[in-house]
Every structure is written in structure tokens, then in C-alpha cells.
Design an enzyme around this catalytic site. Structure first.
Site, PDB file in Angstrom:
ATOM      1  CE  LYS A  71       1.018   1.248  11.476  1.00 35.40           C
ATOM      2  NZ  LYS A  71       0.556   0.354  10.433  1.00 35.40           N
ATOM      3  CG  ASP A 108       1.517  -0.305   6.828  1.00 33.82           C
ATOM      4  OD1 ASP A 108       2.674  -0.675   7.100  1.00 33.82           O
ATOM      5  OD2 ASP A 108       0.751   0.209   7.672  1.00 33.82           O
TER       6      ASP A 108
END
Ligand code: ATR
Length: 283
Positions: A71, A108
Site C-alpha cells: 500500500k 478504504d
């Protein structure tokens, strides 16, 4: 139902990645939408991410999700990182543009909010203080989402105090950092408490958090979905608090990714949630 003349491709890059439930979810949506395509797990070793991401365009991928441990690394590789991902400090979704350039964003926080809104429709971010436990990547997405939604006070506690302070400073909002040893008291008068630490995940110890001071009406949320009910959530449920697990956060970050990849918004159905729950419960 439409049948595209193009074979749609997307996937998730991670290492390891075979445990991911994302393919189950995205392939359910391929069928739901009557589309010709697939979503695959892409096991990419650290150090090979650049080559893998650059191959997406020639291979015809619309994009991918990014999971552990890529990420942060992905941010250095893509050609453009949007403001949200920059602020959260991680990429969760990459879009391959027609000219082959790569665009990185983070969904997210949308997953977190979408889940809470679906599972607790009466919840309002501004209804009272929100205690957030943890200050890693998950916490940054949660705090960002809560701030976007109008939270008036976030009480942030983390084992490593400096990481919580860094979030408060960078986010420049209603975040009050409290010491880790005060985490039990931080629940007093809160309308919501969110666990964003890895504590309670399969293979990890339970989160050490006493719920005695938590109001019985406060919403308890976890971003973990393996197990579906962490010890923190079962403690909260047993004392009568409403609870929300982390599975929906995974599910609800899907539609914004689909919008970007395929210009389609798939439906989050009860059938999908049950399918995912069965898969997780089955190990
Ligand atoms: P993610 O991106 O999934 O949020 P992360 O960035 O590694 O993962 O963050 C993990 C979070 O769990 C951090 O808040 C971490 O606390 P530290 O910042 O002090 O490391 C928290 N965490 C992990 N193990 C913990 C433990 N044993 N007790 C308390 N908090 C813990």
C-alpha cells in the site's frame, strides 16, 4: 443484463494474497452485472511491484486493489496519487488509464463509512465523541472518513503515542490524542468506539480495552473481519451495545472501485454479505 464485447480484468495485488476474499466479491458482481470478465488474486513479491503494475496496461487490466504489503510502495510507482490517498498515506486502488498511466486513490474510508451507514442507519458522526483505538493505516482511513462525515470530536489513542500525534497534526481537525494508558477512560461519554488495531485478528491477542465506562447505547465497530466477531465486539455485544464488524468495510470499498474501473456501480446485497461470511467462517 448487458453482455460486454470486452473481457473485463481487475485484481488484487498482495503478498500473500490467496487468503483474500476480494475475488469472491468482485466475481459475484461480474455475474450480478451480466459482465464478461474476471477479478484475480495477483501474488506479487515485494520488489516486483513496479514491473507488475506496469504490465497491467498491456495485459488489458482496468485496474487493481492494493493490499499488504504494497500500500505504501505503490504510491511511489503510480503516475498520479490523488489528494485522499496522499492524506491517508496509502493507496488501496489503482486505475489504469487509456494512455497506460496509473492513477492511485484510497477507497478504504468510503468502505468504512458505507458499512457503518448500512449497518447502523441512525448513526450520525456529529452525534457525540468517537474513540478511535490505533493509529496505523486503518486508523488514518477511519479518521479521514469520520472527519469528512462531520465528526465533532475524535479521541485518538495508540500504543505508540507519536503516531497518534502525527495523525492529529496532519489531519488538522477535531482529533484529541490521549495516552494509551487512558484508553479505558477515553470511552466515557463516547457515542462510538472503533478498533483499528490488529488486536483481535485471528492469531493475535485480544484488544486490551475495558468497556465498563462505555455507554450502553454507544456503537462499537471493528475494522477486522477475520474473525467476523473479535473479542472486543463480542464483549460489546454481550453488554448490549450495537456492533458492526469489518466485513462491510471490505465490501463497501468495492463499488467506488468499480465506478472508476468499469463505470458501473454494483449492488451490495445481503446475498453477497452472506456468501462472504460463509467463506470466512469456513476458514
Ligand atoms: P494497518 O495498516 O492495518 O492499520 P498498521 O499500520 O501496522 O496496520 O497498524 C497496526 C495498529 O495496531 C497500530 O495502531 C499498532 O500500534 P503501534 O502504532 O503502537 O504499533 C496497533 N497494534 C499492533 N499490535 C498492538 C498491540 N500488541 N497492542 C496495541 N496496539 C497494537
Amino acid at each position: 443484463m448487458t453482455q460486454s464485447d470486452k473481457f473485463l480484468l481487475a485484481g488484487v495485488v498482495g503478498w500473500p494474497v490467496m487468503h483474500s476474499r476480494s475475488p469472491l466479491m468482485h466475481n459475484y458482481w461480474m455475474e450480478q452485472q451480466g459482465l464478461n470478465g474476471t477479478y484475480v488474486p495477483l501474488a506479487i513479491k515485494p520488489g516486483e511491484l513496479d514491473a507488475a503494475l506496469r504490465a497491467m496496461h498491456p495485459l488489458g487490466f482496468a485496474g487493481c486493489n492494493v493490499t499488504i504489503p504494497h500500500k505504501l510502495e505503490a504510491m511511489k510507482i503510480v503516475d498520479e496519487v490523488d489528494e485522499v490517498a496522499t492524506k491517508i498515506g496509502a493507496i488501496s486502488c489503482i486505475v489504469v488509464r487509456e494512455d497506460g498511466t496509473l492513477f492511485g486513490t484510497n477507497n478504504d474510508w468510503l468502505g468504512f463509512l458505507g458499512n457503518i451507514k448500512q449497518q447502523a442507519p441512525d448513526w450520525r458522526a456529529e452525534a457525540g465523541s468517537i474513540a478511535v483505538i490505533g493509529a496505523g493505516g486503518g486508523s488514518r482511513a477511519v479518521c479521514y472518513g469520520l472527519m469528512q462525515e462531520g465528526a465533532t470530536e475524535i479521541r485518538l489513542v495508540n500504543r505508540t503515542h507519536e503516531k497518534a500525534l502525527a495523525i492529529a497534526e496532519e489531519f488538522n481537525g477535531p482529533i484529541r490524542v490521549l495516552p494509551w494508558k487512558e484508553r479505558h477512560d477515553a470511552l466515557e461519554g463516547a457515542a462510538m468506539v472503533v478498533n483499528t488495531t490488529s488486536q483481535g485478528m485471528d492469531g493475535e491477542a485480544a484488544l486490551n480495552l475495558k468497556l465498563d465506562k462505555l455507554s450502553p447505547t454507544a456503537l462499537a465497530a471493528d475494522i477486522i473481519y477475520t474473525p467476523l466477531e473479535t473479542p472486543f465486539l463480542s464483549d460489546a455485544r454481550e453488554r448490549g451495545n450495537p456492533t458492526v464488524n469489518g466485513l462491510g468495510m471490505l465490501i463497501h470499498q468495492g463499488p467506488p472501485a468499480w465506478k472508476r474501473w468499469f463505470d458501473v456501480i454494483p449492488m451490495v446485497t445481503e446475498e453477497l454479505r452472506e456468501k462472504m461470511e460463509r467463506s470466512i467462517a469456513g476458514g
